[in-house]
Design an enzyme around this catalytic site. Structure first.
Site, PDB file in Angstrom:
ATOM      1  N   GLU A 167       0.830  -1.215   0.130  1.00 44.08           N
ATOM      2  CA  GLU A 167       0.322  -0.098  -0.019  1.00 44.08           C
ATOM      3  C   GLU A 167       0.877   1.230   0.031  1.00 44.08           C
ATOM      4  OE1 GLU A 167      -2.668  -0.368   3.591  1.00 44.08           O
ATOM      5  OE2 GLU A 167      -3.719  -1.925   2.662  1.00 44.08           O
ATOM      6  N   GLU A 358      -5.486  -8.496   0.943  1.00 42.78           N
ATOM      7  CA  GLU A 358      -6.028  -8.165   2.160  1.00 42.78           C
ATOM      8  C   GLU A 358      -7.888  -7.771   1.870  1.00 42.78           C
ATOM      9  OE1 GLU A 358      -4.385  -5.002   4.481  1.00 42.78           O
ATOM     10  OE2 GLU A 358      -2.392  -5.560   4.005  1.00 42.78           O
TER      11      GLU A 358
HETATM   12  O1  IFM Z   1      -4.116  -3.232   9.326  1.00 40.56           O
HETATM   13  C1  IFM Z   1      -4.060  -2.560   8.036  1.00 40.56           C
HETATM   14  C2  IFM Z   1      -2.955  -3.398   7.423  1.00 40.56           C
HETATM   15  O2  IFM Z   1      -1.836  -3.059   7.892  1.00 40.56           O
HETATM   16  C3  IFM Z   1      -2.776  -2.757   5.778  1.00 40.56           C
HETATM   17  N1  IFM Z   1      -4.121  -2.495   5.067  1.00 40.56           N
HETATM   18  C4  IFM Z   1      -5.169  -2.213   5.833  1.00 40.56           C
HETATM   19  C5  IFM Z   1      -5.343  -2.902   7.014  1.00 40.56           C
HETATM   20  C6  IFM Z   1      -6.462  -2.403   8.023  1.00 40.56           C
HETATM   21  O3  IFM Z   1      -6.501  -1.172   8.243  1.00 40.56           O
END
Ligand code: IFM
Length: 466
Positions: A167, A358
């Site tokens: 990210e 994710e």
């Molecule tokens: O916890 C975070 C993760 O580290 C990166 N993506 C979003 C998740 C939720 O906020």
């Protein structure tokens, strides 16, 4: 549902975590300080005044955490490597004990039949590099390539799938423009430079990774938030275009098209983010490095953003559902945004493969008197998003895997431990892990390959607590 209702047998099922959020042991075995150690120890930065010093104590409990993955039946585990554990000063002297930790973790995973999907950078920059200018300093890109070399030389004989960055939007924007995340800067010009250096370092790390890993599969993870206009007005439609430019295309265009989006550059100039439409931090050859072919794109998805034109003419997110329907993070549950977002990425950028790296929801539900964690909203969240992915697959998008965020409740950055994303409840007082109802459901999804799995058999929570 049209088309296939079951994921194919070779679909990769996994769960995800990151180093700073779960490992703890921040001062053990020679690990150096990271920007998150420094940020969390600064007053008022973390909602519950917590930090990652102990977290889920995964540094010591990892064999048990592998057992949780085995229990879920997943074939893959996405975790991140803590740069300051391996190179405490960011470059130079290698900390053997740090490397040995990931060596053992990888071996443990492989023995359990679980494929490791490590991410090199999930936000924990060595503080020593931050002291020299951090990601705003172009030399940090060289340090990252050195770090990639060290790690893949050690693990590349066993680990095939690699993610460079998690990210970049969050790192650049939350950490350098808004100041909500480490290192806490509030400087939009710096944030743009940081975004570029992150992408550049990704490009520079590809060579050592591919040299050290036979048959490497390398990707980068983008956080996707499809932008939808709050109305059909031209101004709102324009605001959605602007938001998409800042959030999605600013990262995906350089990676897949070798250029920054012209309209977004123009917007940024009008808002005073840039002095001119020249990007002074982009040097000759950078975009060629950044846009080298990838083996896969990782997509993290939590929600869409509905956008209207704000009073200052800049895009502004709007809430379109009642507060009670939001997750604990204040995010709308909107599975179809994942389907449309995946389709758009496929149409506009055509990565050869996509993994949803994710996806998940924060809800605070904890154990009841019988020791069971009833989290029906998370159950529905996973089911709905998996159905959306299957639909996207049926519509021709090459999505080859899914990683639930997160294996465990953990340190949710500036929100501390109050926000719980885990499939497993963590009791931070004794480090016990307890499968939530969503973990039982996810296990059945993995077994059956169906987003809406067959009904559950009864289970005893006590027996499964570790
Ligand atoms: O916890 C975070 C993760 O580290 C990166 N993506 C979003 C998740 C939720 O906020």
């Amino acid at each position: 549902m049209n088309g296939r209702e079951t994921f194919p047998a070779d679909f990769v099922w996994g769960a995800a975590t990151s180093a700073y959020q779960i490992e703890g042991a921040t001062e053990e075995d020679g690990r150096g300080e990271s920007i998150w150690d420094r940020f969390a120890s600064t007053p008022k930065k973390i909602a519950d005044r917590s930090d990652g010093r102990i977290a889920c104590d995964h540094y010591h409990l990892w064999p048990k955490d592998i057992q949780l993955l085995e229990w879920l039946g997943v074939g893959a585990y996405r975790f991140s490597i803590a740069w300051p554990r391996v190179l405490p000063q960011g470059r130079g002297t290698i900390n053997e004990k740090g490397l040995a930790f990931y060596d053992a973790l990888v071996d443990g995973l492989l023995e359990a039949g679980i494929e490791p999907f490590p991410t090199l950078y999930h936000w924990d920059l060595p503080q020593a590099l931050e002291d020299e200018g951090g990601w705003g300093n172009r030399e940090t890109t060289e340090a990252f390539a050195e770090y990639a070399e060290v790690v893949t030389r050690r693990l590349g004989d066993r680990v095939r799938h690699w993610v460079t960055h998690n990210e970049p939007w969050c790192i650049a924007t939350l950490g350098h423009e808004h100041g909500h995340h480490a290192p806490g800067h509030k400087n939009v010009g710096l944030a743009l430079k940081v975004a570029h250096h992150l992408l550049l370092s990704h490009g520079m790390a590809l060579e050592p990774i591919r040299r050290n890993v036979r048959d490497a599969q390398v990707g980068i993870v983008h956080i996707l938030s499809p932008a939808e206009p709050a109305s059909e007005n031209d101004t709102d439609r324009n605001a959605a275009r602007q938001f998409d430019g800042l959030f999605n295309r600013w990262f995906l265009d350089p990676l897949f098209r070798g250029r920054y989006p012209k309209d977004a550059i123009q917007d940024r100039k009008e808002w005073g983010h840039l002095d001119s439409i020249e990007l002074p931090f982009v040097h000759g050859g950078d975009l060629e490095l950044i846009s080298q072919p990838l083996d896969f794109l990782g997509v993290n998805y939590y929600s869409r953003t509905v956008v209207k034109a704000g009073r200052d003419g800049r895009p502004e997110g709007v809430r379109v559902v009642p507060k009670e329907e939001l997750t604990d993070m204040g995010w709308e549950v909107y599975p179809d945004g994942l389907r449309t977002g995946l389709k758009r990425i496929h149409t506009d950028y055509s990565p050869p493969r996509i993994f949803v790296t994710e996806n998940g929801a924060a809800y605070s539900a904890g154990p009841d008197a019988d020791g069971r964690v009833h989290d029906p909203r998370r159950v529905e969240y996973f089911r709905g998003h998996l159905a959306a992915i299957l639909q996207a697959k049926n519509e021709g998008v090459p999505v080859d895997g899914y990683f639930a965020w997160s294996l465990l409740d953990n340190f949710e950055w500036a929100m501390g431990y109050e926000k719980r994303f885990g499939l497993f409840w963590v009791d931070y007082a004794n480090q016990k892990r307890l499968p939530k109802d969503s973990a039982h459901d996810f296990k059945r999804i993995v077994q059956s390959g169906r987003p809406h799995p067959p009904a559950e058999e009864s289970h005893s929570a006590q027996e499964e607590t570790t």
